[in-house]
Write an enzyme that holds these catalytic residues in place. Structure first.
Site, PDB file in Angstrom:
ATOM      1  N   ASP A  54       9.315   2.298   0.444  1.00 26.70           N
ATOM      2  CA  ASP A  54       8.267   3.068   1.109  1.00 26.70           C
ATOM      3  C   ASP A  54       8.348   2.746   2.598  1.00 26.70           C
ATOM      4  O   ASP A  54       7.876   1.714   3.061  1.00 26.70           O
ATOM      5  CB  ASP A  54       6.901   2.698   0.522  1.00 26.70           C
ATOM      6  N   TYR A 113       0.853  -1.190   0.000  1.00 30.30           N
ATOM      7  CA  TYR A 113       0.000   0.000   0.000  1.00 30.30           C
ATOM      8  C   TYR A 113       0.884   1.232   0.000  1.00 30.30           C
ATOM      9  O   TYR A 113       1.841   1.312   0.766  1.00 30.30           O
ATOM     10  CB  TYR A 113      -0.906   0.006   1.238  1.00 30.30           C
ATOM     11  N   LYS A 125       4.254   9.445   8.789  1.00 30.42           N
ATOM     12  CA  LYS A 125       3.944   9.022  10.169  1.00 30.42           C
ATOM     13  C   LYS A 125       4.931   9.554  11.214  1.00 30.42           C
ATOM     14  O   LYS A 125       4.873  10.726  11.565  1.00 30.42           O
ATOM     15  CB  LYS A 125       3.797   7.511  10.211  1.00 30.42           C
TER      16      LYS A 125
HETATM   17  N1  PLP Z   1       2.741   4.154   2.339  1.00 37.69           N
HETATM   18  C1  PLP Z   1       2.551   3.272   3.317  1.00 37.69           C
HETATM   19  C2  PLP Z   1       3.472   2.097   3.471  1.00 37.69           C
HETATM   20  C3  PLP Z   1       1.502   3.446   4.232  1.00 37.69           C
HETATM   21  O1  PLP Z   1       1.304   2.548   5.200  1.00 37.69           O
HETATM   22  C4  PLP Z   1       0.650   4.565   4.070  1.00 37.69           C
HETATM   23  C5  PLP Z   1      -0.468   4.773   4.999  1.00 37.69           C
HETATM   24  O2  PLP Z   1      -0.761   4.027   5.888  1.00 37.69           O
HETATM   25  C6  PLP Z   1       0.903   5.450   3.026  1.00 37.69           C
HETATM   26  C7  PLP Z   1       1.948   5.228   2.176  1.00 37.69           C
HETATM   27  C8  PLP Z   1       0.018   6.647   2.833  1.00 37.69           C
HETATM   28  O3  PLP Z   1       0.243   7.566   3.863  1.00 37.69           O
HETATM   29  P1  PLP Z   1      -0.870   8.649   4.239  1.00 37.69           P
HETATM   30  O4  PLP Z   1      -2.026   7.919   4.794  1.00 37.69           O
HETATM   31  O5  PLP Z   1      -0.170   9.556   5.236  1.00 37.69           O
HETATM   32  O6  PLP Z   1      -1.201   9.390   2.983  1.00 37.69           O
END
Ligand code: PLP
Length: 444
Positions: free
Chosen positions: A234, A142, A263
């Site tokens: 990521d 994700y 985060k």
């Molecule tokens: N990338 C990863 C691995 C994530 O877990 C998340 C969100 O949980 C995101 C990107 C997207 O981040 P945001 O919700 O701050 O847009």
């Protein structure tokens, strides 16, 4: 457990917000409980119920709900100085310097406002840098609410996973199963010249948790380097959570070209960041041509919260505490599963944990470590989840419809489905962990 106030609030919310929430994952069935406030490792809901919290805002809250004094003071001071300016401030330079000092692959960094914005910008940067269009992602990975990665299907038949996204976006995305070396080797053999980047979480945190098998991340590193593609990790979840201040890339010993953060790096405030090798990151405007911009980017209150949170972690044994409790939880859960649900898998590392309701035959003596590490010598190796699809095949309905609410009745707040990771914070104590294990014992 009383819920009258939450039910009433949800009734009002449904009239003015789609699904009654501002982020879909919060729409717990039949209705979410509304939080009134946090207290250390606990949340107190609108009906006065007090729960041990392992959702922790879906990851950002390394300290739980009570911030250490220096973090709180920095936030208050920056908020009262006037929240933001549209001009640079010292605190963003300091946070950039801190990240560059602690994460060796990051020589330069651009701050944005969410993990989604970070991954969107990273994809644009990879395409701009390489002059190529294809992005390889992991099935079950994700990367936020972005057009290029909201896809489903297999290589050759990939479609957007949401209405509103043109098919043409999906044409440029190649999903492969995580941990499958042959699949990624085939993709590079067939289309290596077209691939701008492989974008992956170093450990799946939104469909699992799934640990990488030995050598997989290294193979991604080699293949991307051989073919002139970028390796983008990521680390929105794992950044400053797994592997301490060196992040998951330090723990796994694999150096990406570009890393996305979110985060924890914002200390509980909206944040994202894209860091990496200088000559790549400098391609962002205004030093380069790849457009990137944002009114709120580098927001002083967020930067101060992130900087003081990370400084505090560097000086106070925060990771020893959260990782130690994580280990205690995982080994306690392993013992409980062995006794009550031997087919289940305890996954996670450092301060992340999840029990996956794996299906299939299991023998009492086939137990995994405290946290599945994909160890080929483990008796369960062939059966433990290695891809997002393996987790999908687990008892996801049992988890969501029976187990989650049973845990809430026991006073423990877990992420509301089988897929999302759970987090230990600095505010959790050994007593919380013992109470949590007793709750699992009652609910499993
Ligand atoms: N990338 C990863 C691995 C994530 O877990 C998340 C969100 O949980 C995101 C990107 C997207 O981040 P945001 O919700 O701050 O847009």
């Amino acid at each position: 457990m009383h819920d009258e106030n939450s039910r009433e609030l949800y009734d009002r919310a449904l009239s003015v917000m789609p699904g009654g929430v501002n982020s879909s994952v919060r729409a717990i069935r039949p209705y979410p409980f509304f939080i009134e406030r946090g207290d250390g490792a606990h949340v107190i809901d609108a009906d006065g119920n007090r729960l041990i919290d392992y959702v922790m805002g879906y990851g950002p809250l390394l300290y739980g709900h009570d911030l250490p004094e220096p973090v709180r003071a920095a936030i208050q001071s920056h908020a009262s100085d006037g929240p933001m300016y549209g001009a640079p401030t010292e605190v963003e330079v300091e946070l950039a310097e801190f990240v560059c000092r602690h994460v060796p692959s990051v020589e330069m960094i651009r701050f944005v406002n969410s993990g989604t914005e970070a991954t969107v910008s990273a994809v644009r940067l990879a395409r701009g840098h390489t002059g190529r269009e294809k992005i390889v992602v992991m099935q079950g990975g994700y990367h936020g609410a972005q057009e290029s990665t909201l896809v489903e299907g297999e290589s050759g038949s990939v479609h957007p996973s949401s209405p509103g996204i043109p098919e043409s976006f999906a044409e440029h995305t190649i999903p492969v199963p995580f941990n499958d070396r042959e699949a990624i080797e085939r993709v590079f053999e067939e289309r290596g010249e077209e691939i701008a980047a492989v974008l992956t979480e170093p450990m799946l945190g939104n469909t699992g948790i799934v640990h990488p098998v030995e050598g997989y991340l290294e193979r991604l590193r080699d293949l991307t380097a051989e073919h002139g593609s970028l390796l983008v990790f990521d680390e929105v979840i794992t950044g400053f959570r797994v592997g301490g201040l060196g992040c998951a890339q330090g723990k796994f010993g694999v150096t990406p070209d570009v890393t996305t953060f979110g985060k924890i790096v914002g200390g509980g405030f909206p944040v994202g960041a894209i860091g990496g090798r200088m000559e790549v990151i400098e391609e962002f405007t205004p030093s380069g041509d790849v457009f990137q911009s944002g009114t709120f980017s580098g927001h002083p209150v967020t930067m101060a919260a992130g900087l003081e949170s990370l400084r505090y972690a560097a000086e106070n044994g925060v990771y020893e505490h959260v990782n130690g409790l994580g280990e205690r939880l995982r080994s306690g859960l392993r013992e409980l599963c062995e006794e009550r649900a031997p087919g289940y898998t305890v996954a996670g590392t450092d301060s992340m944990f999840k029990v996956i309701f794996t299906r299939g035959a299991a023998s009492q003596d086939a137990s995994c470590e405290a946290g599945c590490r994909q160890d080929p010598d483990c008796a369960r190796f062939e059966r433990c989840p290695k891809t997002g699809a393996d987790v999908d095949r687990a008892g996801t309905d049992r988890w969501e419809r029976l187990f989650w609410s049973a845990m809430r009745e026991e006073g423990v707040f877990l992420t509301a489905n089988q897929f999302e990771s759970q987090f230990v914070s600095y505010a959790h104590t050994e007593e919380d962990v013992e109470e949590t294990l007793a709750a699992y014992e009652a609910a499993l």
